[in-house]
Enzyme design. Structure first.
Site, PDB file in Angstrom:
ATOM      1  N   ASP A 128      -6.797  -4.703 -24.816  1.00 30.06           N
ATOM      2  CA  ASP A 128      -7.034  -3.421 -24.156  1.00 30.06           C
ATOM      3  C   ASP A 128      -5.703  -2.686 -24.091  1.00 30.06           C
ATOM      4  O   ASP A 128      -4.795  -3.093 -23.357  1.00 30.06           O
ATOM      5  CB  ASP A 128      -7.595  -3.662 -22.750  1.00 30.06           C
ATOM      6  N   SER A 207      -4.233  15.198 -32.012  1.00 30.80           N
ATOM      7  CA  SER A 207      -5.452  15.951 -32.330  1.00 30.80           C
ATOM      8  C   SER A 207      -5.138  17.435 -32.386  1.00 30.80           C
ATOM      9  O   SER A 207      -4.219  17.916 -31.712  1.00 30.80           O
ATOM     10  CB  SER A 207      -6.527  15.687 -31.271  1.00 30.80           C
ATOM     11  N   TYR A 220      -9.164  15.146 -22.664  1.00 35.37           N
ATOM     12  CA  TYR A 220      -8.835  14.639 -24.001  1.00 35.37           C
ATOM     13  C   TYR A 220      -7.725  15.488 -24.620  1.00 35.37           C
ATOM     14  O   TYR A 220      -6.731  14.953 -25.141  1.00 35.37           O
ATOM     15  CB  TYR A 220     -10.083  14.661 -24.875  1.00 35.37           C
ATOM     16  N   ASN A 221      -7.879  16.820 -24.575  1.00 34.67           N
ATOM     17  CA  ASN A 221      -6.860  17.720 -25.118  1.00 34.67           C
ATOM     18  C   ASN A 221      -5.510  17.494 -24.440  1.00 34.67           C
ATOM     19  O   ASN A 221      -4.466  17.476 -25.097  1.00 34.67           O
ATOM     20  CB  ASN A 221      -7.289  19.182 -24.930  1.00 34.67           C
ATOM     21  N   ALA A 222      -5.528  17.329 -23.115  1.00 33.98           N
ATOM     22  CA  ALA A 222      -4.286  17.128 -22.364  1.00 33.98           C
ATOM     23  C   ALA A 222      -3.609  15.827 -22.764  1.00 33.98           C
ATOM     24  O   ALA A 222      -2.376  15.767 -22.899  1.00 33.98           O
ATOM     25  CB  ALA A 222      -4.576  17.131 -20.862  1.00 33.98           C
ATOM     26  N   SER A 223      -4.393  14.771 -22.982  1.00 34.45           N
ATOM     27  CA  SER A 223      -3.808  13.480 -23.368  1.00 34.45           C
ATOM     28  C   SER A 223      -3.144  13.572 -24.738  1.00 34.45           C
ATOM     29  O   SER A 223      -2.096  12.969 -24.978  1.00 34.45           O
ATOM     30  CB  SER A 223      -4.882  12.385 -23.371  1.00 34.45           C
ATOM     31  N   LYS A 224      -3.743  14.342 -25.648  1.00 37.97           N
ATOM     32  CA  LYS A 224      -3.180  14.481 -26.988  1.00 37.97           C
ATOM     33  C   LYS A 224      -1.936  15.377 -26.978  1.00 37.97           C
ATOM     34  O   LYS A 224      -0.983  15.141 -27.736  1.00 37.97           O
ATOM     35  CB  LYS A 224      -4.239  15.041 -27.945  1.00 37.97           C
TER      36      LYS A 224
END
Length: 332
Positions: A128, A207, A220-224
């Protein structure tokens, strides 16, 4: 009377501070005008030779691309999607593989296919990536088994789709940052000492969502975006000893883009790139030593749209992906 010298010193320090502040204000006003002018003057002279150099460098790297036969590649998120096909692409080139995923039931199938395609040896590790101790474990297992590490592919990622206003518990989306961001950071931390020895490479799976900020996948956008910022900073820290390729895939035909997320997001009309072509482009770019890579390449223009006319990009995304679907639902 004894207090007077202290009052005088305090007043003098305050006066100096005021003068310093005014000087800084004047300096910033000057730089606000001078720097853009200097850039406008310098760019026409700088860009033609720079672009020529970039083109010649690309040709040279394409001709003398790195051969990975016999080298050791560690891939996270290798049981499906882009990660699986990156494993197949490295296998075709004769690389040894360490395949990591939390879904270990799928890894033996991928490993067997990789062996058939030409990988001399493949190991699988169940881990993990959101747990720092397990990231250390899979790096150690890879190096202990093969004796080296040449490429680290940080591919593991998860996604969740919903409008921000609809979230009721933020614990439901904390895993997105844990896997997408920290999962890449942890593995990289433990891999760097081995990559320094081999003058290896790191592949970062970001991304186009970091620049084309599509609705419903804000976390998701923020993590990328965090991934891109982190690895750009890391690149400046470690220099050229370790190559870092930041890949920004667009809509790829993987598990993430299939099903309700794609349909509910009203983006089913956007052309989807195949995972096979995406994986090949990423491995090609990594072996060339590319700093950045967007697949498909036409989606890279989203970045320039955001830089040059962000109002147009945001208006278009809102109109097409939020307002239009909402009005369609009302009509139904």
């Amino acid at each position: 009377m004894e207090d007077h010298p202290h009052i005088f010193n305090f007043s003098l320090a305050t006066l100096r501070s005021v003068h310093h502040s005014k000087a800084m204000d004047l300096l910033h006003k000057f730089l606000n005008i001078a720097v853009p002018l200097l850039m406008l003057i310098a760019f026409p002279f700088f860009m033609p030779p720079f672009l020529s150099f970039k083109f010649l460098s690309f040709l040279k790297k394409s001709i003398y691309s790195e051969k990975v036969s016999g080298k050791v590649v560690l891939i996270t998120g290798a049981s499906s999607g882009i990660g699986k096909h990156i494993a197949y692409e490295y296998a075709r080139r004769g690389a040894h593989l360490a395949l990591v995923d939390i879904r270990d039931d799928r890894l033996p199938t991928v490993a067997n296919k990789a062996r058939e395609l030409g990988s001399p040896e493949v190991i699988v590790v169940r881990a993990d990536v959101s747990k720092v101790e397990e990231c250390k474990q899979f790096v150690d297992e890879t190096v202990n088994h093969f004796g080296r590490l040449d490429h680290l592919v940080n591919n593991a990622g998860v996604i969740s789709g919903s409008f921000f206003k609809d979230y009721t518990r933020f614990t439901d989306v904390s895993s997105i940052m844990d896997v997408n961001f920290w999962g890449s950071v942890y593995g990289t931390h433990y891999a760097i000492p081995h990559l320094r020895k081999s003058k290896g490479k790191i592949v970062v799976m970001a991304s186009t969502g970091a620049s084309i900020t599509m609705p419903r996948i804000s976390f998701y956008n923020a993590s990328k975006a965090a991934l891109i910022s982190f690895f750009e900073t890391l690149r400046t820290e470690i220099g050229s000893n370790i190559g870092i390729t930041i890949a920004t895939p667009g809509l790829i035909g993987s598990e993430m883009t299939r099903g309700p997320l794609l349909q509910e997001g009203n983006i089913s009309w956007v052309p989807v790139e195949s995972t096979e072509r995406c994986a090949k482009a990423i491995v090609d770019g990594t072996c060339r030593g590319d700093m950045y890579l967007t697949v498909p390449s036409w989606m890279g223009w989203g970045f320039w749209t955001r830089v040059l006319c962000p109002e147009v990009l945001e208006w278009g995304l809102h109109a097409i992906l939020v307002k239009w679907p909402h009005s369609q639902k009302k009509d139904m």
